[in-house]
Design a protein around this motif. Sequence first.
Motif, mmCIF file in Angstrom:
data_model
loop_
_atom_site.group_PDB
_atom_site.id
_atom_site.type_symbol
_atom_site.label_atom_id
_atom_site.label_comp_id
_atom_site.label_asym_id
_atom_site.label_seq_id
_atom_site.Cartn_x
_atom_site.Cartn_y
_atom_site.Cartn_z
ATOM 1 N N TYR A 236 58.161 64.470 14.200
ATOM 2 C CA TYR A 236 58.325 64.861 12.844
ATOM 3 C C TYR A 236 59.585 66.006 12.527
ATOM 4 C CZ TYR A 236 53.193 63.643 12.593
ATOM 5 O OH TYR A 236 51.986 63.050 12.413
ATOM 6 N N VAL A 237 59.864 65.937 11.442
ATOM 7 C CA VAL A 237 61.303 66.729 11.003
ATOM 8 C C VAL A 237 60.726 67.826 9.961
ATOM 9 C CG1 VAL A 237 62.694 65.162 12.047
ATOM 10 C CG2 VAL A 237 62.005 64.946 9.505
ATOM 11 N N PHE A 238 61.254 68.796 10.160
ATOM 12 C CA PHE A 238 61.602 69.658 8.718
ATOM 13 C C PHE A 238 62.737 69.249 7.932
ATOM 14 C CE2 PHE A 238 62.690 73.510 6.533
ATOM 15 C CZ PHE A 238 61.390 73.814 6.249
ATOM 16 N N ASP A 239 62.328 68.798 6.816
ATOM 17 C CA ASP A 239 63.534 68.482 5.832
ATOM 18 C C ASP A 239 63.448 69.108 4.583
ATOM 19 O OD1 ASP A 239 65.352 66.955 4.325
ATOM 20 O OD2 ASP A 239 64.395 65.005 4.770
ATOM 21 N N GLU A 240 64.469 70.187 4.503
ATOM 22 C CA GLU A 240 64.538 70.562 3.033
ATOM 23 C C GLU A 240 66.223 70.982 2.896
ATOM 24 O OE1 GLU A 240 62.092 74.134 1.715
ATOM 25 O OE2 GLU A 240 63.410 74.938 2.998
ATOM 26 N N LYS A 241 66.749 69.837 1.991
ATOM 27 C CA LYS A 241 67.978 69.638 1.923
ATOM 28 C C LYS A 241 68.629 69.400 3.354
ATOM 29 C CE LYS A 241 68.403 72.712 -2.057
ATOM 30 N NZ LYS A 241 68.809 73.780 -2.664
ATOM 31 N N GLY A 242 68.024 68.403 3.866
ATOM 32 C CA GLY A 242 68.469 68.083 5.355
ATOM 33 C C GLY A 242 67.568 68.466 6.569
ATOM 34 N N VAL A 243 67.769 67.780 7.537
ATOM 35 C CA VAL A 243 66.940 68.103 8.620
ATOM 36 C C VAL A 243 67.293 69.125 9.445
ATOM 37 C CG1 VAL A 243 65.955 67.180 10.944
ATOM 38 C CG2 VAL A 243 66.223 65.469 8.682
ATOM 39 N N LYS A 244 66.523 70.231 9.670
ATOM 40 C CA LYS A 244 66.646 71.401 10.040
ATOM 41 C C LYS A 244 66.040 71.645 11.527
ATOM 42 C CE LYS A 244 68.047 73.036 5.677
ATOM 43 N NZ LYS A 244 67.813 74.491 4.643
ATOM 44 N N GLY A 245 64.866 70.989 11.774
ATOM 45 C CA GLY A 245 63.975 71.166 12.739
ATOM 46 C C GLY A 245 63.269 69.943 13.115
ATOM 47 N N ILE A 246 62.578 69.844 14.423
ATOM 48 C CA ILE A 246 61.908 68.880 14.702
ATOM 49 C C ILE A 246 60.681 69.118 15.754
ATOM 50 C CG2 ILE A 246 63.565 68.616 16.655
ATOM 51 C CD1 ILE A 246 62.898 65.730 17.109
ATOM 52 N N LEU A 247 59.533 68.513 15.405
ATOM 53 C CA LEU A 247 58.460 68.701 16.216
ATOM 54 C C LEU A 247 57.744 67.511 16.969
ATOM 55 C CD1 LEU A 247 55.611 70.311 16.777
ATOM 56 C CD2 LEU A 247 54.890 69.449 14.562
ATOM 57 N N ALA A 271 71.650 77.191 13.396
ATOM 58 C CA ALA A 271 72.272 77.750 12.209
ATOM 59 C C ALA A 271 71.035 78.150 11.037
ATOM 60 C CB ALA A 271 73.139 76.644 11.720
ATOM 61 N N PHE A 272 69.728 77.727 11.431
ATOM 62 C CA PHE A 272 68.913 77.850 10.382
ATOM 63 C C PHE A 272 67.592 78.602 11.016
ATOM 64 C CE2 PHE A 272 71.177 73.963 9.084
ATOM 65 C CZ PHE A 272 71.350 74.361 7.864
ATOM 66 N N GLN A 273 67.904 79.242 12.186
ATOM 67 C CA GLN A 273 66.846 79.947 12.639
ATOM 68 C C GLN A 273 66.561 81.229 11.925
ATOM 69 O OE1 GLN A 273 67.344 80.275 17.096
ATOM 70 N NE2 GLN A 273 67.221 77.989 17.330
ATOM 71 N N ALA A 274 65.483 81.975 12.177
ATOM 72 C CA ALA A 274 64.969 83.241 11.430
ATOM 73 C C ALA A 274 64.578 82.896 9.994
ATOM 74 C CB ALA A 274 66.181 84.109 11.717
ATOM 75 N N GLN A 275 64.286 81.553 9.717
ATOM 76 C CA GLN A 275 64.038 81.064 8.423
ATOM 77 C C GLN A 275 62.500 80.764 8.344
ATOM 78 O OE1 GLN A 275 66.712 78.678 6.473
ATOM 79 N NE2 GLN A 275 68.797 79.829 7.355
ATOM 80 N N GLU A 276 61.804 81.211 9.414
ATOM 81 C CA GLU A 276 60.276 80.626 9.510
ATOM 82 C C GLU A 276 60.132 79.111 9.590
ATOM 83 O OE1 GLU A 276 57.712 82.828 9.744
ATOM 84 O OE2 GLU A 276 59.229 84.419 9.687
ATOM 85 N N ILE A 277 61.205 78.389 9.823
ATOM 86 C CA ILE A 277 61.126 77.056 10.135
ATOM 87 C C ILE A 277 60.177 76.534 11.179
ATOM 88 C CG2 ILE A 277 62.193 74.775 10.338
ATOM 89 C CD1 ILE A 277 64.551 75.947 8.853
ATOM 90 N N GLY A 278 60.377 77.363 12.381
ATOM 91 C CA GLY A 278 59.628 77.211 13.476
ATOM 92 C C GLY A 278 58.088 77.390 13.272
ATOM 93 N N SER A 279 57.825 78.486 12.445
ATOM 94 C CA SER A 279 56.454 79.026 12.288
ATOM 95 C C SER A 279 55.780 77.627 11.277
ATOM 96 C CB SER A 279 56.187 80.289 11.494
ATOM 97 O OG SER A 279 56.823 81.283 12.296
ATOM 98 N N LYS A 280 56.546 77.238 10.372
ATOM 99 C CA LYS A 280 56.035 76.146 9.734
ATOM 100 C C LYS A 280 55.753 74.927 10.266
ATOM 101 C CE LYS A 280 58.259 77.904 5.458
ATOM 102 N NZ LYS A 280 59.287 77.798 4.311
ATOM 103 N N LEU A 281 56.617 74.545 11.392
ATOM 104 C CA LEU A 281 56.526 73.418 12.376
ATOM 105 C C LEU A 281 55.076 73.782 13.088
ATOM 106 C CD1 LEU A 281 60.123 72.574 13.210
ATOM 107 C CD2 LEU A 281 58.501 71.074 11.792
ATOM 108 N N LEU A 282 55.101 74.773 13.634
ATOM 109 C CA LEU A 282 54.137 75.176 14.387
ATOM 110 C C LEU A 282 52.624 75.058 13.667
ATOM 111 C CD1 LEU A 282 52.945 76.320 17.181
ATOM 112 C CD2 LEU A 282 53.169 78.540 16.205
#
Length: 340
Positions: A236-247, A271-282
């Motif tokens: 899965y990917v985190f896609d918010e105005k572009g792919v920023k993370g992967i799970l 470049a997009f860390q510290a934006q809670e993206i990892g927490s949302k993927l988790l």
Amino acid sequence: MENLTLIPPTKANKTAILAFKNEFFQAGERVINGSALLDQMDYEEWLENIRRNADSQTVREDWVVSSTFLAVREQDQRIVGIVDLRHSLGQPFLAEYGGHIGYAVRPSERGKSYAVQILSLALEAAQKLGLEAVMLGCYADNMGSIKTMLKCGGVLKEEKPYIDGKPMCIYWITIKEGPVRRLIEKDTERAAEIVNHCWKTTYAGYVDPVQLGEVWCGKRSEAIKDEFRTNGLENYVFDEKGVKGILSCGKSADADKTDAFELWRIYVDPAFQAQEIGSKLLAFGEALAKERNYQEMVIWAFEKNKNACRFYKKHGYKPDITQHLGENFNAEGLRFIKSL
């Protein structure tokens, strides 16, 4: 396993499709699932049927707008399977039994994992339509189809008698939830870029420097693409105005945790860390596990990767065991577990 692609049927496919159809009949199978009635119609009549069903203005009154594709092997253009993607469940049979997707693999090509690839491609097409989840159904004793759906993230929602009285299973597959969606073919380069970038910025000192070089990064990119094609893992990917993370996630491979759900990979572009993206993927991964009735989560991290360890502890994970991860690694792996 060779790559497949989905293409719409045309007049030019007539000879190949009739051979495809006859192979089912010769195998004693009179019904071709997901074929939009190819098993009941002459070729020209069938082409007209799928053409009309593709348009909301001309779709049959007893059906819904749908797209029918041939699954063609790229290497030799052989038709391996067929799939019918229904754009909605606005028809009683589909809402009760048929679901959004029906598909079939020709008898001579079965047992080669093509069904997983066909369903994955159909899910990609469904995502392009804007569907956020899809329903599929099959007989309860059809273990091949059940395994395929499970590999693609299917969750059993209901078991009930079919029209003929035989037990039938209804599965649902999540495609998108908020900014998190299934990884598709066009994402693979970006996903590989994120993984390799994270390795270079996070794992320096933990792994053999060779693994941070271009040769290894190239191999890693190909491995991710292969995972997508075969669905060895769910990606899965985190896609918010572009792919920023992967799970990447799936059933745990640990011998003592075979009943646990494992988050194999969570990476966020530095470049997009510290934006809670990892927490949302988790959180998304945990939601998948709960939906599938798993009782425990498993995650591995380098013991010396203090940031990752703090991150998992913050989200309720507890250190479990340490283990050396292999000759290419210079640090112990630390397993985290969490009860759901």
